[in-house]
Design an enzyme around this catalytic site. Structure first.
Site, mmCIF file in Angstrom:
data_model
loop_
_atom_site.group_PDB
_atom_site.id
_atom_site.type_symbol
_atom_site.label_atom_id
_atom_site.label_comp_id
_atom_site.label_asym_id
_atom_site.label_seq_id
_atom_site.Cartn_x
_atom_site.Cartn_y
_atom_site.Cartn_z
ATOM 1 N N LYS A 17 11.725 34.055 29.633
ATOM 2 C CA LYS A 17 10.488 33.575 30.255
ATOM 3 C C LYS A 17 10.755 32.993 31.640
ATOM 4 O O LYS A 17 10.066 33.315 32.613
ATOM 5 C CB LYS A 17 9.823 32.510 29.361
ATOM 6 C CG LYS A 17 9.431 33.009 27.989
ATOM 7 C CD LYS A 17 8.717 31.948 27.188
ATOM 8 C CE LYS A 17 9.596 30.756 26.879
ATOM 9 N NZ LYS A 17 10.745 31.096 26.029
ATOM 10 N N ASP A 71 8.459 25.460 30.440
ATOM 11 C CA ASP A 71 8.871 24.823 29.190
ATOM 12 C C ASP A 71 7.706 24.134 28.483
ATOM 13 O O ASP A 71 7.330 24.513 27.381
ATOM 14 C CB ASP A 71 10.013 23.839 29.420
ATOM 15 C CG ASP A 71 10.646 23.394 28.111
ATOM 16 O OD1 ASP A 71 10.839 24.263 27.237
ATOM 17 O OD2 ASP A 71 10.920 22.199 27.948
ATOM 18 N N HIS A 119 4.917 25.978 24.593
ATOM 19 C CA HIS A 119 6.238 26.318 25.119
ATOM 20 C C HIS A 119 6.125 27.643 25.873
ATOM 21 O O HIS A 119 5.867 28.688 25.276
ATOM 22 C CB HIS A 119 7.243 26.442 23.979
ATOM 23 C CG HIS A 119 8.632 26.762 24.432
ATOM 24 N ND1 HIS A 119 9.355 25.913 25.234
ATOM 25 C CD2 HIS A 119 9.422 27.844 24.211
ATOM 26 C CE1 HIS A 119 10.542 26.455 25.472
ATOM 27 N NE2 HIS A 119 10.603 27.635 24.870
ATOM 28 N N ARG A 169 -0.320 51.607 23.589
ATOM 29 C CA ARG A 169 -0.104 52.329 24.836
ATOM 30 C C ARG A 169 -1.420 52.618 25.563
ATOM 31 O O ARG A 169 -1.426 53.225 26.624
ATOM 32 C CB ARG A 169 0.634 53.647 24.553
ATOM 33 C CG ARG A 169 1.998 53.431 23.914
ATOM 34 C CD ARG A 169 2.685 54.729 23.564
ATOM 35 N NE ARG A 169 3.002 55.510 24.757
ATOM 36 C CZ ARG A 169 3.628 56.685 24.719
ATOM 37 N NH1 ARG A 169 3.989 57.212 23.554
ATOM 38 N NH2 ARG A 169 3.878 57.341 25.831
ATOM 39 N N SER A 217 12.630 31.216 22.367
ATOM 40 C CA SER A 217 13.562 30.574 23.284
ATOM 41 C C SER A 217 14.691 31.533 23.658
ATOM 42 O O SER A 217 15.272 32.185 22.795
ATOM 43 C CB SER A 217 14.136 29.308 22.635
ATOM 44 O OG SER A 217 15.018 28.649 23.500
#
Length: 330
Positions: free
Chosen positions: A176, A194, A155, A260, A172
């Site tokens: 994205k 997807d 996904h 970082r 979800s």
């Protein structure tokens, strides 16, 4: 550092037992069917590798895999030609009785009558091509490895960002598709949204693509489905792409210490292959598209032998030991 796939990153497990219909191979390579009485519609291939049956024609079957395609080239044909009719008939019978999936004869070589006889008796198709044997073998193995590769559906969104296959994953609704759309508008190419089908074609390479029924469509919450091909043109899409980089989007956690420096590198394992990965926290004001571009460029630099984190560490160490002056850094 190695990370496993998160629960949100994949929604099925790697499949097994993939097959390729022989009719698909015939169409792909424009092969000529020389045995019309043999039904090819029910034949399937389960092995990506092929076999040149030179040793089997000489009687050696100890390591013979009958599930492989059998390729007859000049070597095998010349050897068969050197035999008398009775010996040639017996040697061919021993191969065909294993009910091999098919025999492909290269270079448009002559088909011996005994081959036709046993092909019909044991229900083995004989196919022909004009291609040189070595060229044909190289191409069909490459193609078959992709068709029969272990695969997993993930996904996320897959894009070609500066030539780097970038897979964007996350929960979800985290953004994205919106990030993918911004990258497309900035000139990068779209592969899948997807459902990203990832295939392991080798120990080093993962190839990502999209199921045909949703190819080049992108879902945007609040807007709906858009067609990237129709909206942005052919220059904005790509059918497949090697997966080289994973960007994992996650909600900002004020209690977490985020990397970082970039050392050590993080990896995500997919089907046994390690893929370089970054976790990017979502926070108002952050340009995710620019961050994805920067990650892709940084990945390319590392592949070309330059690591900014290593360069900075080396510079600091030299300065600390008196080997580098401040003005030398400009």
């Amino acid at each position: 550092m190695m990370n496993g796939l998160q629960a949100s990153g994949a929604f099925n497990t790697p499949g097994t037992g993939y097959t390729v219909p022989l009719t698909t191979v015939i169409q792909e390579y424009k092969l000529e069917l020389l045995t019309p009485k043999v039904d090819v519609e029910t034949k399937v291939l389960t092995q990506a590798n092929i076999n040149r049956p030179a040793l089997q024609l000489a009687g050696f079957f100890d390591y013979f895999d009958p599930a492989r395609l059998q390729i007859v080239g000049m070597v095998e044909h010349t050897y068969l030609q050197s035999l008398d009719a009775e010996e040639r008939q017996e040697n061919l019978r021993r191969i065909f009785q294993h009910r091999i999936p098919a025999v492909i004869v290269c270079r448009a070589l002559e088909i011996f009558p005994e081959m036709m006889e046993y092909a019909e008796r044991y229900d083995v198709p004989i196919l022909a091509t004009d291609s040189a044997t070595t060229d044909f073998i190289s191409e069909i193995i490459r193609w078959m490895k992709v068709q029969l590769a272990p695969r997993i559906t993930m996904h996320g969104c897959l894009l070609d960002v500066y030539g780097v296959g970038t897979l964007i994953i996350g929960e979800s609704g985290i953004g994205k598709s919106e990030t993918a759309l911004e990258l497309i508008k900035r000139g990068h190419r779209f592969i899948a949204d997807d459902a990203v089908e990832v295939r392991r074609v080798s120990a080093e390479t993962l190839i990502g693509s999209c199921p045909a029924n949703i190819r080049y469509f992108l879902e945007l919450r609040g807007i709906g489905i858009i067609d990237i091909l129709q909206m942005f043109g052919v220059q904005s899409i790509k059918p497949t792409q090697a997966v080289e980089l994973i960007i994992s989007l996650e909600l900002w956690d004020p209690n977490r210490i985020y990397d970082r420096i970039g050392q050590p590198e993080e990896f995500t394992e997919i089907l046994g292959n390690k893929v370089n990965s970054h976790s990017i926290p979502i926070r108002p004001g952050r340009s995710l598209a620019i961050l994805c571009e920067s990650a892709a460029i940084n990945h390319r630099q590392k592949k070309m032998g330059y690591n900014a984190a290593d360069a900075l560490t080396e510079r600091v160490m030299k300065q600390a030991t008196g080997g580098l002056k401040i003005h030398d850094t400009y």
